[in-house]
Scaffold this motif. Structure first.
Motif, short mmCIF file in Angstrom:
data_model
loop_
_atom_site.label_atom_id
_atom_site.label_comp_id
_atom_site.label_asym_id
_atom_site.label_seq_id
_atom_site.Cartn_x
_atom_site.Cartn_y
_atom_site.Cartn_z
N GLN A 1 0.82 -1.21 0.00
CA GLN A 1 0.00 0.00 0.00
C GLN A 1 0.86 1.26 0.00
N ASP B 1 4.14 1.70 -1.07
CA ASP B 1 5.01 1.90 -2.23
C ASP B 1 4.27 1.48 -3.49
N ARG B 2 3.92 2.43 -4.32
CA ARG B 2 3.16 2.12 -5.53
C ARG B 2 3.96 1.27 -6.51
N LYS B 3 5.28 1.38 -6.47
CA LYS B 3 6.10 0.57 -7.37
C LYS B 3 5.96 -0.91 -7.03
N ALA C 1 3.33 -2.26 -5.61
CA ALA C 1 1.97 -2.62 -6.02
C ALA C 1 1.91 -2.88 -7.53
N LEU C 2 2.60 -2.03 -8.32
CA LEU C 2 2.61 -2.23 -9.76
C LEU C 2 3.33 -3.51 -10.15
N CYS D 1 0.76 -1.10 -16.95
CA CYS D 1 1.33 -1.04 -15.60
C CYS D 1 2.85 -0.91 -15.64
#
Length: 467
Positions: free
Chosen positions: A246, A248-250, A252-253, A438
């Motif tokens: 949640q 770190d968007r990297k 999650a991607l 993504c």
């Protein structure tokens, strides 16, 4: 048909050889650190044996269930058992690996997968379903525990981080390529030439897995995700991994990319047999599987070359192209199965054709291209995960990534008897296009983070120079 398969095999073998030669001529000089070379060779050997145990079963799982008289809907439910097991128990075994040790998790992989092999001797749906549950747990361990052990041990021993990409490339080249090809030929020999029946490859896999387990037991040291693992429960591991995704968007991607690509790949594993033989054409499963794995090996060789020169070839840049080309490859069968009725795909008549028609051959070439891209995907994704996934919760996070893909595959397989092949391959292509988007978002975030880091360093050095 066998002549055509041999031509395909020879073509991809030549591509693999040329890529390997080009890689050796253009790559940087390899390390001469003897301790690291022994460490790398040990891991590659163990990984190869564990993957061989998996690959020996691959060509004949679907065929064995057909041999026992199950229709495509029943076979789909058996496959659901494996993916649902991986989804439900995957995060649990990942947390156990981080908490209690990755070596123990590797040995648990051997135990669960060999147990699954034993159940293949029984022509009973319930027994086979239990076997699929064991196999689902084993799959979660295969794609998390070994990678987690390698990354932790590599860092603990103080080896250069740049060497890690080469280890991943070699492991995929040998384990996902060479061993898969040998496994395909061995499975074909056991079933077709020696006429030992479709259960014979599972017995061979049992023996290979036990050998790999003995090697792990004798040569591997234990490592965990955290020095304070004894005081931390499973819920702490899971909640920490969820917070990391949640925050770190990297990360999650990366999870989204892995889920989308692997969901398409595992759906393809189930679909390639009925796609190549919609009217009951006899398919030499072992030979086709060997062609696929030779293509995968060529891809891993190409990935090794790309990873060895990261200054020129950004992983995120070329992975966008990988996802796009994979989407095109799996779009090919959509056109050939557009007007076919799903019930025709269940029939395997005794008088069936003994070879692939022209549509099957075109699809086979497209599937080999897809497998080449799979060979690029694995070491490249492993490299990205080693850079961005936190060490203390690595196995837990990798198995959390697998939850959405397993859920998707379960939904697809639950409806496999009523959904046309064209629709399922179309969904796979759509998922791969989403993965490409993504990957583009991940690239933009990485560039933004790098620019911000450089600006902070510049401001800091400017402040110190003035002071």
């Amino acid at each position: 048909m066998e002549t055509f398969l041999l031509l395909v095999f020879a073509a991809v073998a030549a591509i693999a050889a040329l890529l390997e030669l080009s890689k050796r001529q253009s790559s940087k000089q390899e390390t001469t650190n003897r301790d690291f070379i022994r460490f790398r060779n040990n891991y590659v050997l163990v990984y190869a044996l564990m993957m061989a145990g998996d690959w020996l079963q691959g060509p004949y799982v679907y065929a064995l269930y057909q041999y026992y008289g199950f229709d495509r809907g029943q076979i789909g439910r058996l496959f659901i058992g494996g993916f649902a097991s991986s989804m439900v128990f995957g995060t649990l075994v990942g947390s156990l690996a981080d908490k209690h040790g990755r070596k123990k998790a590797a040995l648990l992989y051997v135990l669960t997968y060999t147990s699954g092999c034993v159940t293949k001797h029984f022509n009973d749906f319930n027994v086979l379903f239990v076997g699929r549950i064991f196999s689902g747990v084993a799959t979660s361990l295969l794609y998390s525990a070994f990678e987690s052990w390698l990354v932790a041990e590599h860092k603990k021993r103080g080896y250069d981080e740049d060497w890690l990409g080469g280890t991943f490339s070699q492991a995929v080249f040998v384990g996902n390529g060479l061993m898969a090809i040998l496994s395909g030929f061995l499975a074909h020999t056991l079933v077709e030439l020696l006429s030992l029946g479709p259960v014979a490859p599972f017995d061979a896999a049992h023996a290979v897995l036990l050998l790999g387990g003995l090697l792990v037991l004798a040569t591997w040291t234990e490592n965990t995700g955290d020095d304070n693992h004894e005081q931390k429960g499973l819920w702490h591991q899971l909640s920490t991994a969820v917070r990391a995704i949640q925050k770190d968007r990297k990360i999650a991607l990366l999870g989204a990319i892995q889920s989308l690509f692997e969901a398409s790949m595992y759906t393809f594993v189930f679909l390639w047999t009925p796609a190549l033989s919609p009217n009951g054409e006899k398919v030499a499963h072992g030979m086709v599987f060997a062609c696929f794995m030779m293509s995968c090996m060529a891809g891993s060789t190409l990935a090794g070359r790309l990873l060895s020169d990261s200054a020129r070839h950004s992983v995120s840049h070329y992975m966008k192209n990988v996802h796009g080309l994979a989407a095109l490859a799996l779009a090919v069968p959509v056109f050939f199965h557009w007007n076919m009725q799903s019930e025709d795909e269940d029939r395997m008549p005794a008088w069936a054709s003994t070879g692939l028609d022209w549509r099957g051959r075109i699809q086979l070439v497209a599937f080999c291209i897809f497998e080449l891209l799979v060979g690029i995907f694995w070491p490249s994704m492993m490299k990205l995960r080693s850079q961005y996934v936190p060490e203390g919760i690595r196995a837990t996070t990798l198995n959390l990534f697998r939850v959405p893909l397993n859920l998707f595959v379960c939904l697809v397989l639950y409806n496999v008897g009523s959904v046309p092949l064209s629709a399922m391959f179309g969904m796979c292509s759509l998922f791969l296009l989403t993965a490409m988007y993504c990957q583009h978002s991940f690239l933009l975030l990485s560039v933004k983070s790098r620019v911000q880091s450089q600006l902070r360093k510049g401001l800091s050095s400017s402040f110190h120079s003035r002071a």
